[in-house]
Structure formats: structure tokens, C-alpha cells
Write an enzyme that holds these catalytic residues in place. Structure first.
Site, PDB file in Angstrom:
ATOM      1  N   SER A 130       0.810  -1.218   0.000  1.00 20.66           N
ATOM      2  CA  SER A 130       0.000   0.000   0.000  1.00 20.66           C
ATOM      3  C   SER A 130       0.843   1.268   0.000  1.00 20.66           C
ATOM      4  O   SER A 130       0.324   2.350  -0.308  1.00 20.66           O
ATOM      5  CB  SER A 130      -0.955   0.008   1.202  1.00 20.66           C
ATOM      6  OG  SER A 130      -0.252  -0.215   2.404  1.00 20.66           O
TER       7      SER A 130
ATOM      8  N   ASP B 273      -3.763   5.993  11.665  1.00 15.13           N
ATOM      9  CA  ASP B 273      -2.843   5.523  10.643  1.00 15.13           C
ATOM     10  C   ASP B 273      -1.580   6.371  10.643  1.00 15.13           C
ATOM     11  O   ASP B 273      -1.563   7.493  10.124  1.00 15.13           O
ATOM     12  CB  ASP B 273      -3.524   5.571   9.274  1.00 15.13           C
ATOM     13  CG  ASP B 273      -2.650   4.995   8.162  1.00 15.13           C
ATOM     14  OD1 ASP B 273      -1.484   4.650   8.433  1.00 15.13           O
ATOM     15  OD2 ASP B 273      -3.140   4.898   7.020  1.00 15.13           O
TER      16      ASP B 273
ATOM     17  N   HIS C 227       0.757   5.166   6.519  1.00 12.30           N
ATOM     18  CA  HIS C 227       0.580   5.738   5.191  1.00 12.30           C
ATOM     19  C   HIS C 227       0.730   7.257   5.251  1.00 12.30           C
ATOM     20  O   HIS C 227       0.968   7.813   6.323  1.00 12.30           O
ATOM     21  CB  HIS C 227      -0.780   5.335   4.629  1.00 12.30           C
ATOM     22  CG  HIS C 227      -0.957   3.856   4.513  1.00 12.30           C
ATOM     23  ND1 HIS C 227      -1.663   3.108   5.438  1.00 12.30           N
ATOM     24  CD2 HIS C 227      -0.489   2.977   3.599  1.00 12.30           C
ATOM     25  CE1 HIS C 227      -1.628   1.832   5.092  1.00 12.30           C
ATOM     26  NE2 HIS C 227      -0.922   1.721   3.981  1.00 12.30           N
TER      27      HIS C 227
END
Length: 364
Positions: A107, A335, A338
Site C-alpha cells: 500500500s 494511521d 501511510h
């Protein structure tokens, strides 16, 4: 004749500008050593507006998810000893007209791929594009330039199979299944690391296979090194460097431990949540990531040159750049792995562009 006399100076001026962009950048500069500079005068303005880039995943759209601060969009990367060339999307598209580019990885590759698609779309907003997804393969295509930017979701790079017992087997010394789909591209950007360290219920395999032996688990750094060396052998055996340029996206850091940057509230479990500014200076105060040394060791021993996008330190300085509570999990999530878009991955792509400009052997 008068018309000719007017046009010649402008043509000459264009050639001078082109020469300066392509040839007069310091090819010996270390673009990856520097610091983040606050710039409220437009120099750090994002290269695109996410609201005009409809293919960005919700997990990266921090402003769209309600992030209230915009300071993280006001910082620009400044190498210590040289200037980082400005990203020119139309120039990128002209250079790669008719080419096929593929990102391969997890990702974080998705993060960088979506960043580049937005940067290029914003440079030619009137050009048509198509976006298709078949299984783990996504393709962004701009017909006017006949350019394809593809993403192959492959978190571990090496072969991953499910046997007759429904057991997930990671074959760290095999890459036969995956490698065939990476051939025939003009540029490849690989990435792997984050899923190698997931444990417990998030462990992506049931067994690790080395030769004919199965292991329930092993030291993750050792397994990562074995897998990366298998990948490196594939590159050496299958890539013609005169036809395909290969990059390895450096290790992208996380910010789950505030003690690394001396957060005063770290004793209470501080993370990237609530961070609004990067770490000043050019040195990250936390410990070096051991995976970085593995990557550099593997790349240095390859006979086929692979360019490292050494984004680890510059990204580590950006504790403010993650979605935190403004990602896919909303207020219940945090998160710190990311990156927001627009954001840090745009700089990764600016660095990619700079390397392509300064590589005198490149035929793009």
C-alpha cells in the site's frame, strides 16, 4: 523574413531553457540529504488539489476526511547542497510518451502511484484518461501521450501460494510466479517491507518455505533479506538495463512511538496523532531502521544497477504527514504508516523525476 527574424530568438530561448532543465542540474548532488523548509509564499503549494483527483483512495484524502490543519502542506524538501528541480508534469509525459511504468509493492506503492497519477493529471487536466482495475493490477492511462502508469499490488514480492490444506506458504527463495508479470516495462519501481513485520493475527503467512523446508516463523529481518536477495537475482537475470530502468522505493517509516522524537506526552502513548509540523533539521532522533541496511547491502551487491529512492530519513522527519485519525478508520483509527495526499509521496515522485533528469545515461 521579418517573421523568421522574430521566431528565431524565441526558439533559441526555448532551447536554452530546455538545456538548463535537463543538463545543468548537479548530477552529483545528494537529493536525499536535507531538511523541510516552511514556505508560505507558494513554493510549497501542492501540485494538485485532491478534490480534482477523483481516483485518490479515501484513506489518503486527509482534508476530505476532515483534517483541520493545513500546515503539513506548507513544507518543501530542500537538499543541503543543491536545488531540487521543480516537477514539470508535461515534461515527464513528453519524456515517457509511449512508455509503460509499473509500481510493484504494497500500500506504500499505492500511496506513491496515486500521488504520481494526480501530479500528471493536474499537469494536463484537459487530457482524457482511463483508470482500470483487474484483480491486483491497476492501470492509469493517458491516451494523448500513450503512457501507462500501472500498479501491481504485491506486498512481499516473492512467491506466495496456498497449498491443498489451505495453508499460506511464503516461498522466500522463489519468484517464478510473480516475476513474469514484471517483464516488458520501461520503468519498474519496487517496494516491500511493512508486511514482513506484521505479527499475530496479521501475519500474512502460515509457513515460510526455504528450499524443501517449512518454518512456522523465523527472524523477520532474516526472512526479509532472503526474499530481497531472491528479488535481486530475478532483476539481474531478467532485466536489460538499457531497456528498463529499475528503482527500489526506500523503506517508508512509521510514527507510532513518540519517544523517538522526544514528544513530551510520549509516556501516554503519543503517536503521529495531532502532529502538525515536521522535525527540524536533517537528522531523525530515533534509531535507524535495520531494514534500510538490508536494502542497501542487497542493492550494492547487484550486478544490474538499481537506483534506490532513499526516502527513509526525509520521510521520518515528517511525523505530521500521516492520516492518523483522518484516514480510512476515521476517529477510531490512527494511521501512522501511510501518508496524506497531497503530501510526502509527492516529494518522493519529485525526487524520482530529479534522478531521471540527472541520469546522463537515461534515454528518456
Amino acid at each position: 523574413m521579418a517573421r523568421i527574424a522574430i521566431l528565431i530568438p524565441y526558439k533559441f530561448l526555448f532551447l536554452v531553457i530546455w538545456f538548463r532543465v535537463s543538463s545543468c542540474i548537479d548530477a552529483g548532488c545528494d537529493f536525499f540529504h536535507g531538511s523541510w523548509i516552511y514556505d508560505d509564499d507558494g513554493g510549497a503549494t501542492p501540485l494538485y488539489n485532491v478534490s480534482m483527483c477523483p481516483f485518490v483512495d479515501k484513506q489518503f484524502d486527509c482534508l476530505g476526511n476532515g483534517r483541520p490543519d493545513k500546515l503539513y502542506l506548507k513544507y518543501t524538501w530542500k537538499p543541503t547542497k543543491c536545488e531540487l528541480p521543480k516537477f514539470r508534469g508535461k515534461d515527464f509525459l513528453r519524456r515517457f510518451k509511449g512508455k509503460r511504468i509499473m509500481f510493484v509493492g504494497d500500500s506504500l506503492s499505492l500511496n506513491q502511484w496515486q500521488s504520481l497519477t494526480c501530479m500528471l493529471h493536474a499537469s494536463v487536466p484537459q487530457s482524457n484518461y482511463t483508470l482500470t482495475k483487474i484483480g491486483g493490477l491497476s492501470t492509469f492511462y493517458i491516451p494523448d501521450y500513450n503512457i501507462s502508469l500501472m500498479l501491481s499490488r504485491n506486498a512481499l514480492l516473492v512467491d506466495f501460494v496456498i497449498n491443498e490444506k489451505k495453508e499460506r506458504i511464503l516461498k522466500v527463495d522463489s519468484i517464478e510466479i510473480n516475476g513474469n508479470s514484471w517483464k516488458g516495462f520501461d520503468m519498474l519501481i519496487f517496494n516491500t517491507w511493512h508486511w514482513w513485520v506484521h505479527k499475530g493475527s496479521q501475519t500474512p503467512w502460515d509457513y515460510i518455505q526455504v528450499g524443501d523446508k517449512l518454518y512456522k516463523d523465523m527472524d523477520r529481518l532474516t526472512a526479509f533479506g532472503m526474499g530481497l536477495r531472491t528479488w535481486s537475482k530475478w532483476v539481474v537475470s531478467n532485466i536489460n538495463p538499457s531497456q528498463t530502468k529499475v528503482f527500489f522505493q526506500g523503506i517508508s517509516p512509521t510514527h507510532y512511538n513518540g519517544t523517538e522524537w522526544n514528544n513530551a506526552s510520549s509516556i501516554n502513548g503519543a503517536t503521529c496523532s495531532g502532529e502538525t509540523q515536521p522535525i527540524s533539521g536533517s537528522v531523525y532522533p530515533g534509531a535507524a531502521l535495520p531494514a534500510v541496511a538490508v536494502v542497501k547491502d542487497v542493492l550494492s551487491n547487484m550486478t544490474t544497477a538499481v537506483q534506490l529512492l532513499d526516502v527513509t530519513t526525509l520521510s521520518a522527519l515528517r511525523k505530521d504527514g500521516h492520516p492518523s485519525a483522518y484516514g480510512i478508520g476515521g476517529s477510531k483509527g490512527n494511521d501512522c504508516s501511510h501518508w496524506c495526499l497531497a503530501g510526502v509521496p509527492d516529494t518522493w515522485n519529485q525526487l524520482l523525476y530529479a534522478i531521471l533528469l540527472t541520469n546522463r545515461k537515461s534515454k528518456i
